[in-house]
Design an enzyme around this catalytic site. Structure first.
Site, PDB file in Angstrom:
ATOM      1  N   SER A   1       0.843  -1.197   0.000  1.00 52.71           N
ATOM      2  CA  SER A   1       0.000   0.000   0.000  1.00 52.71           C
ATOM      3  C   SER A   1       0.878   1.247   0.000  1.00 52.71           C
ATOM      4  CB  SER A   1      -0.902   0.006   1.237  1.00 52.71           C
ATOM      5  OG  SER A   1      -1.441   1.305   1.403  1.00 52.71           O
TER       6      SER A   1
ATOM      7  N   HIS B   1      -0.972  -1.413  -4.322  1.00 54.04           N
ATOM      8  CA  HIS B   1      -2.264  -1.163  -3.678  1.00 54.04           C
ATOM      9  C   HIS B   1      -2.439   0.343  -3.447  1.00 54.04           C
ATOM     10  CE1 HIS B   1      -5.716  -2.518  -1.225  1.00 54.04           C
ATOM     11  NE2 HIS B   1      -5.417  -1.521  -0.399  1.00 54.04           N
TER      12      HIS B   1
ATOM     13  N   ASP C   1      -4.842   3.163  -1.944  1.00 60.48           N
ATOM     14  CA  ASP C   1      -5.964   3.414  -1.037  1.00 60.48           C
ATOM     15  C   ASP C   1      -6.581   4.769  -1.339  1.00 60.48           C
ATOM     16  OD1 ASP C   1      -6.130   1.117   0.729  1.00 60.48           O
ATOM     17  OD2 ASP C   1      -4.099   1.653   1.347  1.00 60.48           O
TER      18      ASP C   1
ATOM     19  N   MET D   1      -9.406   7.359  -0.449  1.00 59.22           N
ATOM     20  CA  MET D   1     -10.310   7.700   0.664  1.00 59.22           C
ATOM     21  C   MET D   1     -10.891   9.088   0.439  1.00 59.22           C
ATOM     22  SD  MET D   1      -8.002   6.388   3.849  1.00 59.22           S
ATOM     23  CE  MET D   1      -7.113   4.811   3.801  1.00 59.22           C
TER      24      MET D   1
ATOM     25  N   HIS E   1      -8.220   0.375  -4.250  1.00 61.05           N
ATOM     26  CA  HIS E   1      -9.175   0.119  -3.166  1.00 61.05           C
ATOM     27  C   HIS E   1      -9.961   1.398  -2.908  1.00 61.05           C
ATOM     28  CE1 HIS E   1      -9.576  -1.016   1.414  1.00 61.05           C
ATOM     29  NE2 HIS E   1     -10.742  -0.985   0.789  1.00 61.05           N
TER      30      HIS E   1
ATOM     31  N   MET F   1     -12.398   3.502  -1.063  1.00 63.98           N
ATOM     32  CA  MET F   1     -13.140   3.711   0.190  1.00 63.98           C
ATOM     33  C   MET F   1     -13.875   5.038   0.038  1.00 63.98           C
ATOM     34  SD  MET F   1     -10.101   2.398   2.667  1.00 63.98           S
ATOM     35  CE  MET F   1      -8.907   2.532   1.351  1.00 63.98           C
TER      36      MET F   1
ATOM     37  N   MET G   1     -10.981  -6.824   5.141  1.00 62.99           N
ATOM     38  CA  MET G   1     -10.313  -5.811   5.963  1.00 62.99           C
ATOM     39  C   MET G   1     -10.006  -6.396   7.336  1.00 62.99           C
ATOM     40  SD  MET G   1     -10.002  -3.200   4.025  1.00 62.99           S
ATOM     41  CE  MET G   1      -9.151  -2.249   5.280  1.00 62.99           C
TER      42      MET G   1
ATOM     43  N   ASP H   1      -6.177  -7.043   4.162  1.00 58.77           N
ATOM     44  CA  ASP H   1      -5.664  -5.668   4.208  1.00 58.77           C
ATOM     45  C   ASP H   1      -5.786  -5.083   5.607  1.00 58.77           C
ATOM     46  OD1 ASP H   1      -4.973  -3.050   3.657  1.00 58.77           O
ATOM     47  OD2 ASP H   1      -6.701  -2.629   2.380  1.00 58.77           O
TER      48      ASP H   1
HETATM   49  C1  DX5 Z   1      -6.608   0.935   5.482  1.00 55.38           C
HETATM   50  C2  DX5 Z   1      -6.036   0.640   4.134  1.00 55.38           C
HETATM   51  C3  DX5 Z   1      -4.844  -0.272   4.114  1.00 55.38           C
HETATM   52  C4  DX5 Z   1      -3.761   0.012   5.083  1.00 55.38           C
HETATM   53  C5  DX5 Z   1      -2.544  -0.853   4.965  1.00 55.38           C
HETATM   54  O1  DX5 Z   1      -7.754   1.676   5.347  1.00 55.38           O
HETATM   55  O2  DX5 Z   1      -7.004   0.058   3.308  1.00 55.38           O
HETATM   56  O3  DX5 Z   1      -4.430  -0.552   2.803  1.00 55.38           O
HETATM   57  O4  DX5 Z   1      -3.431   1.345   5.132  1.00 55.38           O
HETATM   58  O5  DX5 Z   1      -1.541  -0.341   5.783  1.00 55.38           O
HETATM   59  P1  DX5 Z   1      -0.920  -1.129   7.024  1.00 55.38           P
HETATM   60  O6  DX5 Z   1      -0.215  -2.299   6.429  1.00 55.38           O
HETATM   61  O7  DX5 Z   1      -0.012  -0.114   7.621  1.00 55.38           O
HETATM   62  O8  DX5 Z   1      -2.049  -1.508   7.931  1.00 55.38           O
HETATM   63 ZN    ZN Z   2      -6.476  -0.820   1.312  1.00 55.82          ZN
END
Ligand code: DX5
Ligand code: ZN
Length: 219
Positions: free
Chosen positions: A9, A34, A36, A38, A67, A69, A138, A176
């Site tokens: 990520s 990956h 993320d 948000m 991903h 969110m 998750m 994840d």
């Molecule tokens: C959380 C994310 C993850 C996360 C992974 O909302 O989807 O991808 O940040 O990071 P670590 O490995 O630090 O938990």
């Molecule tokens: Zn993620």
């Protein structure tokens, strides 16, 4: 058995050097990247969107595992597809109609992923399993990197693996959140074949990405 893959990520990368960080991941043996996404609404944190993904895509040949969110997610799926996402993963809570959002991703010739929060039951996806390419379990509440792994979600992975065998399906199971060198083995044992990792890949062993990816894959 499916090959074990690591999807680092970039949430834990140096954001002032994102292009180089992606090159470093690919060189270090990452199987995918990956990303993320948000929106500060579906989750309390805010990160990056399609223009940044499009720019980053030029730095790598490995698949972008995006991903989302965000909510409502449906109307943005095409933007992420155009930006270069190879896998588009959504949360059932982020759409009014899970089936049509999955079909939209498939129409765009992308792999469709569905992510289940720690408190979300697998029942919500049981009718759609034949259309899903990847299930993202998750193991923290989404929103931030660096959180503590929740071992109770491993039961859902075992159950999904069982259902996959019974129904002769082929979806990937990705996990994840809070993955480290100890719980990675438990996740693989339970049936996960793709491990997401931010903190462990970027920060362990003084940031030796290659070593960290190898250690995460080892059983
Ligand atoms: C959380 C994310 C993850 C996360 C992974 O909302 O989807 O991808 O940040 O990071 P670590 O490995 O630090 O938990
Ligand atoms: Zn993620």
């Amino acid at each position: 058995m499916k090959k074990i893959k690591i999807s680092p990520s970039i949430l834990s990368a140096d954001f002032s050097e994102l292009g180089n960080e992606i090159k470093r991941l690919e060189k270090g043996g990452a199987d995918m990247i990956h990303v993320d996404v948000m929106d500060g609404h579906f989750v309390p944190n805010l990160t990056i969107g399609p223009p940044v993904i499009k720019a980053l895509k030029k730095n790598s040949k490995i698949p972008f595992d995006v991903h989302l969110m965000i909510s409502p997610v449906h109307k943005y799926i095409e933007d992420y597809s155009n930006a270069g996402a190879d896998i588009i993963t959504i949360h059932p809570e982020g759409t009014d109609n899970l089936k049509s959002s999955i079909l939209k991703i498939k129409e765009l010739n992308k792999k469709a992923g569905v992510s289940l929060n720690p408190e979300t039951n697998i029942d919500v996806i049981l009718n759609e399993l034949d259309k899903i390419d990847l299930i993202l379990i998750m193991s923290v509440n989404p929103g931030f990197g660096g959180q503590k792994f929740m071992p109770e979600v491993l039961a859902k992975i075992k159950e999904l693996k069982k259902i996959r065998d019974e129904r002769k399906l082929d979806f990937d199971i990705e996990i994840d959140g809070g993955i480290n060198f100890e719980n990675s083995k438990k996740a693989i044992e339970a049936g996960a074949n793709i491990l997401v990792s931010g903190t462990t890949v970027f920060k362990s062993n003084n940031g030796d990405i290659k070593k960290n990816i190898e250690l995460l894959k080892s059983k």
